[in-house]
Design a protein around this motif. Structure first.
Motif, PDB file in Angstrom:
ATOM      1  N   THR A 169      27.318  44.888  48.212  1.00  0.00           N
ATOM      2  CA  THR A 169      27.337  44.834  49.624  1.00  0.00           C
ATOM      3  C   THR A 169      26.345  43.699  50.297  1.00  0.00           C
ATOM      4  O   THR A 169      25.847  43.855  51.464  1.00  0.00           O
ATOM      5  CB  THR A 169      26.326  46.303  49.991  1.00  0.00           C
ATOM      6  OG1 THR A 169      25.044  46.441  49.561  1.00  0.00           O
ATOM      7  CG2 THR A 169      27.345  47.448  49.511  1.00  0.00           C
ATOM      8  N   ARG A 218      41.386  43.537  53.311  1.00  0.00           N
ATOM      9  CA  ARG A 218      40.813  43.272  52.026  1.00  0.00           C
ATOM     10  C   ARG A 218      41.388  42.137  51.159  1.00  0.00           C
ATOM     11  O   ARG A 218      40.990  42.131  50.096  1.00  0.00           O
ATOM     12  CB  ARG A 218      40.619  44.609  51.459  1.00  0.00           C
ATOM     13  CG  ARG A 218      39.997  45.795  52.356  1.00  0.00           C
ATOM     14  CD  ARG A 218      38.761  45.377  53.067  1.00  0.00           C
ATOM     15  NE  ARG A 218      37.500  44.930  51.852  1.00  0.00           N
ATOM     16  CZ  ARG A 218      36.739  43.973  52.318  1.00  0.00           C
ATOM     17  NH1 ARG A 218      36.694  43.519  53.621  1.00  0.00           N
ATOM     18  NH2 ARG A 218      35.930  43.656  51.437  1.00  0.00           N
ATOM     19  N   LEU A 228      28.302  44.143  41.111  1.00  0.00           N
ATOM     20  CA  LEU A 228      28.579  44.997  42.296  1.00  0.00           C
ATOM     21  C   LEU A 228      27.595  45.782  42.813  1.00  0.00           C
ATOM     22  O   LEU A 228      27.104  45.960  44.096  1.00  0.00           O
ATOM     23  CB  LEU A 228      29.720  45.755  42.402  1.00  0.00           C
ATOM     24  CG  LEU A 228      31.214  44.710  42.360  1.00  0.00           C
ATOM     25  CD1 LEU A 228      32.528  45.708  42.115  1.00  0.00           C
ATOM     26  CD2 LEU A 228      31.249  43.784  43.665  1.00  0.00           C
ATOM     27  N   GLU A 229      26.783  46.326  41.691  1.00  0.00           N
ATOM     28  CA  GLU A 229      25.595  47.211  42.064  1.00  0.00           C
ATOM     29  C   GLU A 229      24.438  46.358  42.830  1.00  0.00           C
ATOM     30  O   GLU A 229      23.807  46.781  43.646  1.00  0.00           O
ATOM     31  CB  GLU A 229      25.137  47.983  40.855  1.00  0.00           C
ATOM     32  CG  GLU A 229      26.048  49.005  40.746  1.00  0.00           C
ATOM     33  CD  GLU A 229      25.409  50.076  39.850  1.00  0.00           C
ATOM     34  OE1 GLU A 229      25.704  51.339  39.969  1.00  0.00           O
ATOM     35  OE2 GLU A 229      24.646  49.833  38.921  1.00  0.00           O
ATOM     36  N   PRO A 254      41.028  49.963  44.657  1.00  0.00           N
ATOM     37  CA  PRO A 254      39.818  50.993  45.014  1.00  0.00           C
ATOM     38  C   PRO A 254      38.345  49.881  45.149  1.00  0.00           C
ATOM     39  O   PRO A 254      37.991  50.749  46.043  1.00  0.00           O
ATOM     40  CB  PRO A 254      39.686  51.695  43.664  1.00  0.00           C
ATOM     41  CG  PRO A 254      41.053  51.822  43.337  1.00  0.00           C
ATOM     42  CD  PRO A 254      41.638  50.331  43.632  1.00  0.00           C
ATOM     43  N   LEU A 255      38.239  49.013  44.189  1.00  0.00           N
ATOM     44  CA  LEU A 255      36.937  48.102  44.547  1.00  0.00           C
ATOM     45  C   LEU A 255      37.067  47.672  46.130  1.00  0.00           C
ATOM     46  O   LEU A 255      35.902  47.817  46.542  1.00  0.00           O
ATOM     47  CB  LEU A 255      37.093  47.363  43.413  1.00  0.00           C
ATOM     48  CG  LEU A 255      36.533  47.989  41.967  1.00  0.00           C
ATOM     49  CD1 LEU A 255      36.718  46.676  41.197  1.00  0.00           C
ATOM     50  CD2 LEU A 255      35.081  48.286  41.778  1.00  0.00           C
ATOM     51  N   ALA A 256      38.084  46.922  46.256  1.00  0.00           N
ATOM     52  CA  ALA A 256      37.984  46.254  47.586  1.00  0.00           C
ATOM     53  C   ALA A 256      38.068  47.208  48.684  1.00  0.00           C
ATOM     54  O   ALA A 256      37.631  46.817  49.927  1.00  0.00           O
ATOM     55  CB  ALA A 256      39.380  45.366  47.626  1.00  0.00           C
ATOM     56  N   GLY A 257      38.526  48.474  48.426  1.00  0.00           N
ATOM     57  CA  GLY A 257      38.396  49.481  49.578  1.00  0.00           C
ATOM     58  C   GLY A 257      37.144  50.093  49.673  1.00  0.00           C
ATOM     59  O   GLY A 257      36.813  50.893  50.677  1.00  0.00           O
ATOM     60  N   PHE A 258      35.869  49.736  48.952  1.00  0.00           N
ATOM     61  CA  PHE A 258      34.781  50.107  49.108  1.00  0.00           C
ATOM     62  C   PHE A 258      33.940  48.861  49.592  1.00  0.00           C
ATOM     63  O   PHE A 258      32.828  48.836  50.398  1.00  0.00           O
ATOM     64  CB  PHE A 258      34.096  50.979  47.835  1.00  0.00           C
ATOM     65  CG  PHE A 258      32.899  51.450  48.343  1.00  0.00           C
ATOM     66  CD1 PHE A 258      32.455  52.450  49.038  1.00  0.00           C
ATOM     67  CD2 PHE A 258      31.612  50.802  47.594  1.00  0.00           C
ATOM     68  CE1 PHE A 258      31.128  52.883  49.308  1.00  0.00           C
ATOM     69  CE2 PHE A 258      30.477  51.141  47.898  1.00  0.00           C
ATOM     70  CZ  PHE A 258      30.255  52.162  48.812  1.00  0.00           C
ATOM     71  N   TYR A 259      33.697  47.926  48.559  1.00  0.00           N
ATOM     72  CA  TYR A 259      32.695  47.014  48.665  1.00  0.00           C
ATOM     73  C   TYR A 259      33.106  45.836  49.735  1.00  0.00           C
ATOM     74  O   TYR A 259      34.147  45.311  49.439  1.00  0.00           O
ATOM     75  CB  TYR A 259      32.612  46.156  47.263  1.00  0.00           C
ATOM     76  CG  TYR A 259      31.917  47.109  46.190  1.00  0.00           C
ATOM     77  CD1 TYR A 259      30.440  47.214  46.166  1.00  0.00           C
ATOM     78  CD2 TYR A 259      32.939  47.844  45.037  1.00  0.00           C
ATOM     79  CE1 TYR A 259      29.939  48.080  45.299  1.00  0.00           C
ATOM     80  CE2 TYR A 259      32.111  48.676  44.462  1.00  0.00           C
ATOM     81  CZ  TYR A 259      30.643  48.726  44.351  1.00  0.00           C
ATOM     82  OH  TYR A 259      30.162  49.482  43.369  1.00  0.00           O
ATOM     83  N   PRO A 260      32.262  45.703  50.495  1.00  0.00           N
ATOM     84  CA  PRO A 260      32.434  44.640  51.472  1.00  0.00           C
ATOM     85  C   PRO A 260      32.451  43.119  51.149  1.00  0.00           C
ATOM     86  O   PRO A 260      33.236  42.540  51.612  1.00  0.00           O
ATOM     87  CB  PRO A 260      31.232  44.907  52.573  1.00  0.00           C
ATOM     88  CG  PRO A 260      30.394  45.711  52.300  1.00  0.00           C
ATOM     89  CD  PRO A 260      31.084  46.475  50.702  1.00  0.00           C
TER      90      PRO A 260
END
Lengths: 472, 472, 472
Positions: free
Chosen positions: C351, C411, C346-347, C373-379
């Protein structure tokens, strides 16, 4: 602070609220409400029924020996000593003071099953009508004490009144099971009271009490336990003794459920090292896992149903353990893993026609992830009822919701009360029947099951499953 | 795509749907709806109230600083820079563009509490009547901006209008707490705004900012922090400073809640190694656990309630961390363990009459397995309200269902908003009151609790618990 | 034991019971009931549709190849051999005996989705009216067999009748995809049947079948796979081949989702060691994590959506694996971790505008703690539908309740059937539509969402999300 009020004893208690679901649940519950109690696992002492002496007093019956009750009072600031814990029989005035303390803090139990059980016991066994408070504590104490003085309130009378068909106790492998023998030989007692084989401390070779335990095991079994091979022989001998006294199960509670075998020579080596205090903690754990696998092998041979109750950090608060002993309210669950830990056992015995393995957990994460998938494939695996902290209304429904979709109802073992308080047995079974009725009623109302099937499932859960899984 | 519609503001919102349960819930909620707000933990800056300057603009108030809001927009494809993150005050036209982006993507918040909070804030604080869309974004912006220009919408006016009785902030140990002192000394301000002691970075000896932190700590405390002993003295000094400014709590957030002590010499050795950059990550973690235990010891001495908010991987996406700084929406929870980690602390101080330890988690698996059993025995342990991602309707009800049966209501700490957005404080407290009303109403409808008791519990949760647990 | 009764086919099945919620749910469900089926992931063989041969018999269609069905029968004591598992086509009389065994044990499926799916298939596809029993087993067998002999019951006829718009299969990277090509070239077939790239065994360098696999990969790709660099080139070549045949996704199932990269030289070293059988299990896992990261990099390049289905102990009971092969009902989930494991991926690519990463789990603990939480930030991150054991009514609602509050609906990736039984495809999609309708109806009834929004969300979940996330 709260005015005296009635005990919560509504006939529809614990049933779902929505009227159409409640109507179904009522019909289901009505079909099993009066079935006999089959109790394959609990902690009542057989001596209680063998001696049939009157219960001493209300606090000794309902409070002091029950860590479900004392722990929340302790959390609210009452020292365990003020509840009579660890002090043996209390004088009348002290017992009454204990009872007053409980009643004055009745509100700390709100929302807990302990509250529900205690109120049900007070109402149904002792005909108490008011919710306990600081003000009415003495009156309730007197009412219960008056009952306890009556013949009909002695253990055997209650046993019959409760409709108990079979009651299993939990016993040390070295126990002579004399009370069980007395009960079996007594023509005046027609119930079945069976022992269960609980060998935990004999499997923990690096614990301080192990040496004395295996020495005593050797004596009782008249077998030299100076070798691992001797330990196995002694265990087999004691299991056979239990079987002759009616036992149908063993029970095991360790930190994990590992069953990885050791090479025979390595098991022997560690066992002997432990005898001289030279085994490491890691070796002790490895030996225990090997021994647990050995126990499963014995179950294939002698047909004893094997229960696993793992993953509790016992005696979490050592100062309390030292002052008041074990089972005093501070055993705290830890995470547990079944999939890999049980694999050695299940690869060997998982499809053995003689094995019945009942798995319990306090780690709800394992319900859908590990337990239900295991029970949904292995004919030997059954899921035990929600246990201890999880033997409670919402937790029971979470259990059913988490496992049923993966493994159905037939792979569960029926209700197991695990009770310490004798009078809590009927109310716990009644609670389970209500909750399963409610769960099934929802499936019917959602058109996932027909009502005739739900009736069939429910009867099976109440008496069919426990009789089959525990060979009763 | 969606026509403009009304904001979701039904008076029964969040209450259970079944009519008989909703009727009970309404009565319960009505009894606490207007009680004052007690907020023992949050992230509002005391300067806001001390200065009482008008809020700059709608985006700066509702969007840019709130990672709850920006993260979902980022996930939907909006770069954080386009939301003004990390850029300081925005010119009017930019702020308006940010607001338009939010309104055009209003649908990404459907089903989240962020949506609920934002709509509640718009409706109740700013009298907005329409659900935001791309079309009405400017009109809503103008309406909010017009409000913000009024005197009554300055922070103190809102503080009073929201009915806040106590508000705790979160502060660095080296903070001089000047805004708190100004507020306390200001006869025109009658609310209570208290600091809370948040020393995280002083406990992480292998993090890049630690050296500068302890150096500054030494200066501020006028104590040599060149030794572990000095660090302890400086911490005690700063805690005392906070206590003099009204603090009643400390707050701690680390990867785990380990509290294993080190031998005194070993702690000293690692501390000094860290000062020269020679401590390993493992040593740093060991020292931090030792320091956390030391903090508990200090709490026994000075009475500060100790909050633990563990197990979040902060700044998960390093490129975003570098570009926009911390607290920008990519802190991701990890698994956590309490039973063994807290044992050293609880064996020492778990029954200490002066300790209050409030445990929070983002790992729901610990609710029934570890947290509720711990709080059900240790008088010092309280369960914090569901936090962060879990401060949401379904999650709150899962929390109550998971812990109540094991530990009742009295072992929970009451609602804690942990708010960043000032205007979200009242809507968060209102949400909590609605949800607890609904939970209790279900227990009443299932005949597990009487309504008089439910009323008593609810009032205790809303004001009694926070006042008692945080000594407010 | 049970009298013959009707199949459970109520029009409101699976919808919430409370009348006002059910009314909303009915309206929502009605709006999507007849939408086409978009199936981005499953296990139907493309040959089935390419050949369009009649299904052989009822047991071969509904029982033998479906481990969802056979596992519970096995648990109830029926050997897999008695269900035809691992034996190829059965003679008519044997197939009938298998079917009788299933019907006689119909009760073991009570409360499971398997029961629901089978009854729905019997009723809706084959017009069976009675619940199966030992008594009516033959009659039902005959009825289904009669249908299967008809032209309209051949695969393509059912494909059209089921309203399938797109169906993705699961294919080995070395597969020539000839059936897909035949279907695409066939003017008589208008559906879309797309391959998906499933390279698991090529990433497990210490598994027994790896050497043969990479050798074959080299041949098929006409690329030397004697080096890691060559492996990468061959993979890229095969992915391009799949893309040319319409593939839009890859699928990956390993013990964990680790994506930690290795230095290039280290990857090469381990790869070559594995070729000579000299890599350790630990090195094999490290290389696999490096390869998984490489796959994500390729997805950024070629746009294939990447699905992760981790953490299942495959072939848990080795004796059964040996006797009957893989996918025979004893794959048991294990715990999984996403936050740290996916961080390297993910890093780097979290994005990236071209990456779509769909995460599935059998470990429900990760829903609220890590996945949402992951899906709520990473597009790039989407949450896959509840899978396998969790594709069931209560489990699906737990999923929605656990993730929606943190990450909303946008998401999530829409329903994914992962079906093996061809006739289960429409009933699985119908179940998902009913459950999402019920979930949304509750939000509407609790005034957390307006009904116009719920309608919009539901249509998006049914067709919008899968089309967008899988680029269909």
């Amino acid at each position: 602070m709260s005015v005296s009020a009635g005990l919560v004893r509504h006939p529809d208690r614990l049933l779902p609220v929505e009227p159409s679901v409640r109507a179904i649940a009522r019909r289901l519950y009505g079909s099993v409400r009066d079935l006999p109690i089959v109790s394959p696992h609990g902690h009542v002492d057989a001596r209680l029924l063998a001696d049939d002496a009157p219960f001493p007093d209300p606090s000794a019956l309902l409070v002091t020996p029950d860590h479900y009750v004392t722990r929340l009072l302790h959390a609210s600031g009452v020292p365990l000593g003020d509840l009579g814990v660890g002090r043996g029989p209390l004088p009348e005035e002290e017992s009454r003071r204990v009872w007053r303390r409980v009643c004055a803090r009745w509100h700390v139990f709100r929302g807990t099953p302990v509250r529900y059980w205690l109120e049900a016991e007070l109402a149904e066994v002792f005909d108490v009508q008011e919710r306990p408070t600081a003000e009415n504590a003495d009156a309730i104490y007197d009412q219960v004490a008056t009952c306890l003085a009556k013949d009909t309130y002695r253990p055997r009378g209650l046993f019959e009144r409760f409709g108990i068909e079979v009651l299993a106790t939990t016993d040390d492998p070295c126990d002579d099971l004399a009370p069980h023998a007395r009960l079996a030989a007594d023509p005046a007692f027609t119930g079945r009271v069976l022992p269960a084989f609980r060998p935990d401390r004999y499997l923990e070779a690096t614990r301080p009490d192990w040496l004395a335990a295996v020495a005593r095991l050797g004596e009782v079994a008249d077998t030299d336990t100076g070798s691992y091979r001797g330990w196995v022989a002694a265990m087999e001998q004691r299991r056979a003794y239990f079987v002759r006294h009616g036992a149908t199960s063993t029970d095991h509670s360790h930190d994990d459920v590992g069953t990885e075998p050791l090479a025979a020579a390595e098991a022997e080596r560690i066992y002997r090292a432990a005898l001289t205090g030279n085994a490491t903690a890691r070796e002790g754990a490895a030996l225990r896992r090997h021994m647990l696998l050995e126990m499963a092998r014995m179950s294939c041979d002698d047909g004893l149903t094997m229960m696993l109750h793992p993953a509790v950090r016992r005696g979490h608060h050592r100062p309390t353990l030292t002052a008041y002993g074990p089972d005093t309210g501070h055993d705290i669950p830890i995470r547990v893993e079944f999939t890999d830990a049980l694999r050695p056992l299940l690869e060997r015995f998982g499809t053995h026609p003689n094995l019945r393995l009942v798995l319990f957990t306090l780690d709800e994460t394992t319900y859908s992830r590990e337990l239900a998938p295991l029970a949904g494939f292995y004919p030997s695996v059954y899921l035990g009822a929600p246990w201890w902290f999880l033997d409670a209304p919402d937790a029971v429904l979470r259990f059913r919701a988490a496992v049923t979709e993966t493994t159905g109802f037939t792979r569960t073992a029926g209700f197991i009360d695990d009770a310490r308080g004798f009078c809590s047995i009927p109310v716990r079974h009644d609670m389970a029947r209500r909750l399963d009725s409610g769960f099934l009623a929802r499936l019917v109302a959602e058109h996932r099951l027909d009502e005739d099937e739900a009736l069939d499932v429910l009867a099976d859960l109440v008496t069919g499953r426990p009789r089959a899984v525990f060979r009763l």
